[in-house]
Scaffold this motif. Structure first.
Motif, short mmCIF file in Angstrom:
data_model
loop_
_atom_site.label_atom_id
_atom_site.label_comp_id
_atom_site.label_asym_id
_atom_site.label_seq_id
_atom_site.Cartn_x
_atom_site.Cartn_y
_atom_site.Cartn_z
N GLY A 90 0.79 -1.23 0.00
CA GLY A 90 0.00 0.00 0.00
C GLY A 90 0.81 1.27 0.00
O GLY A 90 0.26 2.37 0.00
N ASN A 91 2.12 1.13 0.00
CA ASN A 91 2.99 2.30 -0.01
C ASN A 91 3.66 2.44 -1.39
O ASN A 91 4.18 1.46 -1.93
CB ASN A 91 4.08 2.17 1.06
CG ASN A 91 3.51 2.11 2.46
OD1 ASN A 91 2.64 2.91 2.83
ND2 ASN A 91 3.99 1.16 3.26
N VAL A 92 3.61 3.66 -1.92
CA VAL A 92 4.26 3.92 -3.22
C VAL A 92 5.72 4.26 -2.95
O VAL A 92 6.04 5.29 -2.32
CB VAL A 92 3.57 5.07 -3.97
CG1 VAL A 92 4.30 5.37 -5.27
CG2 VAL A 92 2.11 4.72 -4.25
N LEU A 93 6.61 3.40 -3.42
CA LEU A 93 8.04 3.55 -3.16
C LEU A 93 8.77 3.88 -4.45
O LEU A 93 8.53 3.27 -5.50
CB LEU A 93 8.62 2.26 -2.56
CG LEU A 93 7.96 1.76 -1.26
CD1 LEU A 93 8.63 0.46 -0.84
CD2 LEU A 93 8.05 2.81 -0.17
N ASP A 94 9.69 4.85 -4.33
CA ASP A 94 10.52 5.21 -5.48
C ASP A 94 11.47 4.07 -5.80
O ASP A 94 12.18 3.57 -4.92
CB ASP A 94 11.31 6.49 -5.14
CG ASP A 94 12.17 6.97 -6.30
OD1 ASP A 94 12.00 6.45 -7.43
OD2 ASP A 94 13.02 7.85 -6.08
N GLN A 95 11.48 3.65 -7.06
CA GLN A 95 12.33 2.53 -7.48
C GLN A 95 13.48 2.98 -8.39
O GLN A 95 14.14 2.15 -9.02
CB GLN A 95 11.50 1.47 -8.20
CG GLN A 95 10.41 0.87 -7.31
CD GLN A 95 11.00 0.18 -6.10
OE1 GLN A 95 11.76 -0.78 -6.21
NE2 GLN A 95 10.67 0.69 -4.90
N GLY A 96 13.72 4.28 -8.45
CA GLY A 96 14.86 4.77 -9.22
C GLY A 96 14.62 4.77 -10.72
O GLY A 96 13.49 4.71 -11.21
N VAL A 97 15.72 4.82 -11.47
CA VAL A 97 15.67 4.88 -12.94
C VAL A 97 15.88 3.49 -13.52
O VAL A 97 16.87 2.81 -13.20
CB VAL A 97 16.73 5.86 -13.48
CG1 VAL A 97 16.73 5.85 -15.00
CG2 VAL A 97 16.47 7.28 -12.96
N TRP A 98 14.94 3.06 -14.37
CA TRP A 98 15.03 1.79 -15.08
C TRP A 98 15.35 2.07 -16.56
O TRP A 98 15.02 3.14 -17.08
CB TRP A 98 13.73 0.99 -14.99
CG TRP A 98 13.37 0.53 -13.61
CD1 TRP A 98 13.81 1.05 -12.43
CD2 TRP A 98 12.49 -0.54 -13.29
NE1 TRP A 98 13.26 0.37 -11.37
CE2 TRP A 98 12.43 -0.61 -11.87
CE3 TRP A 98 11.73 -1.44 -14.02
CZ2 TRP A 98 11.66 -1.55 -11.19
CZ3 TRP A 98 10.96 -2.38 -13.35
CH2 TRP A 98 10.92 -2.44 -11.95
N THR A 99 15.95 1.09 -17.21
CA THR A 99 16.25 1.20 -18.65
C THR A 99 15.50 0.10 -19.40
O THR A 99 15.53 -1.06 -18.98
CB THR A 99 17.76 1.08 -18.92
OG1 THR A 99 18.45 2.12 -18.23
CG2 THR A 99 18.05 1.19 -20.41
N ALA A 100 14.86 0.49 -20.49
CA ALA A 100 14.15 -0.48 -21.34
C ALA A 100 14.61 -0.31 -22.78
O ALA A 100 14.57 0.80 -23.32
CB ALA A 100 12.64 -0.29 -21.24
N THR A 101 15.05 -1.41 -23.36
CA THR A 101 15.39 -1.41 -24.79
C THR A 101 14.25 -2.10 -25.53
O THR A 101 14.06 -3.31 -25.41
CB THR A 101 16.71 -2.15 -25.05
OG1 THR A 101 17.76 -1.49 -24.33
CG2 THR A 101 17.05 -2.15 -26.54
N VAL A 102 13.50 -1.30 -26.29
CA VAL A 102 12.31 -1.79 -26.98
C VAL A 102 12.67 -2.11 -28.43
O VAL A 102 13.28 -1.28 -29.13
CB VAL A 102 11.18 -0.75 -26.94
CG1 VAL A 102 9.93 -1.29 -27.62
CG2 VAL A 102 10.88 -0.37 -25.49
#
Length: 299
Positions: free
Chosen positions: A58-70
């Motif tokens: 129930g808590n929104v936690l910052d997960q930092g920067v993710w990288t996605a190669t589409v």
């Protein structure tokens, strides 16, 4: 007439000739098919960065920067009004170390799940707008150190090109994921993840030409050289000859075989001089012959 018996060599030549005909016909079919078929798909990739959050207990936690190669298999060119099949989409996602530390802190050993990846289609398409590709995340172990990497795959939506020529542009958007965690082989938590594109990135995944792509105009000479004069010669009875380059070669008062010129003239000074000299020489010979005949006839 007796029939000539054909030997093995003649039979082989006939067989090779037949194969050559088949090859020509098959080649023609292949060329025709290549012209009528849509252009082959080309795999296009785009690496982008996202700012992600996770809802944990129930808590929104910052997960930092993710990288996605589409990556997707988009066609390079289609005909106006053509149907574009649904593209296959793959997203290689690398989470931040912070996100993976959260999983390790919860003693999670593996993850799988689903993802809704947004993208948009604009330009020469019958129905431009936002699209969603539904991707599947396979079961992936949580590493003991470093970031978690997953490879989600799925399909986008089929499209219909506009009836006029132009360009279709496909851009990558935000995505959401539903992560199922595991402790060993037992399902544990369901963690919703939301990832938003960082600003300032080029999100164009690819473009599709609708209709025949433009071709560069062929170069043509800006001017065409013209030759406005060819030598003429006039022989007088006094044995003198004059020559001017004013048009078609003519001869007055000169008998004998015609002078045959071979080849064209480019109109340059060199060719003009050569033809003029030839005309003078021909006129001089004609005049000399004319003078000799007069002297013989007077004797």
């Amino acid at each position: 007439m007796a029939r000539t018996k054909r030997g093995p060599a003649a039979t082989s030549r006939r067989a090779l000739a037949g194969l050559g005909t088949v090859g020509i016909v098959a080649g023609t079919i292949a060329i025709t098919a290549g012209l009528s078929a849509p252009a082959a798909n080309a795999a296009t990739s785009k690496a982008l960065q996202y700012t992600c959050t996770a809802n944990v207990f129930g808590n929104v936690l910052d997960q930092g920067v993710w990288t996605a190669t589409v990556t997707s298999n988009l066609p390079t060119q289609v005909a106006p009004g053509a149907t574009l099949p649904a593209p296959t989409i793959t997203a290689q996602v690398t989470s931040s170390t912070t996100a993976t530390d959260t999983l390790r802190a919860l003693s999670e050993t593996a993850v799988d799940g689903t993802s809704d990846a947004g993208y948009s289609v604009s330009g020469a398409v019958a129905s431009p707008g936002a699209r969603t590709a539904h991707l599947t995340i396979p079961n992936t172990p949580v590493p003991t150190t470093g970031a978690l990497q997953t490879a989600a795959t799925g399909d986008g939506a089929a499209e219909v090109a506009a009836s006029s020529t132009g360009t279709i542009t496909v851009k990558v958007g935000d995505f959401k994921a539903t992560i199922q965690t595991y402790k060993g082989t037992t399902k544990d938590l369901v963690i919703p993840v939301t990832c938003t594109l960082k600003a300032g990135q080029n999100t164009t995944l690819g473009t599709i030409a609708v209709g025949t792509p433009p071709t560069s105009p062929s170069s043509s000479p800006t001017s065409t050289p013209t030759d406005t004069g060819t030598p003429t010669s006039t022989a007088t009875g006094t044995g003198t000859a004059t020559s001017t380059a004013t048009g078609t070669a003519t001869s007055t008062g000169v008998t004998g075989p015609p002078i045959i010129t071979d080849g064209g003239s480019s109109g340059s000074g060199l060719n003009g001089g050569v033809l003029g000299g030839a005309a003078v020489a021909a006129a001089g010979v004609g005049a000399l012959g004319f003078g000799l005949r007069r002297r013989l006839s007077n004797k």
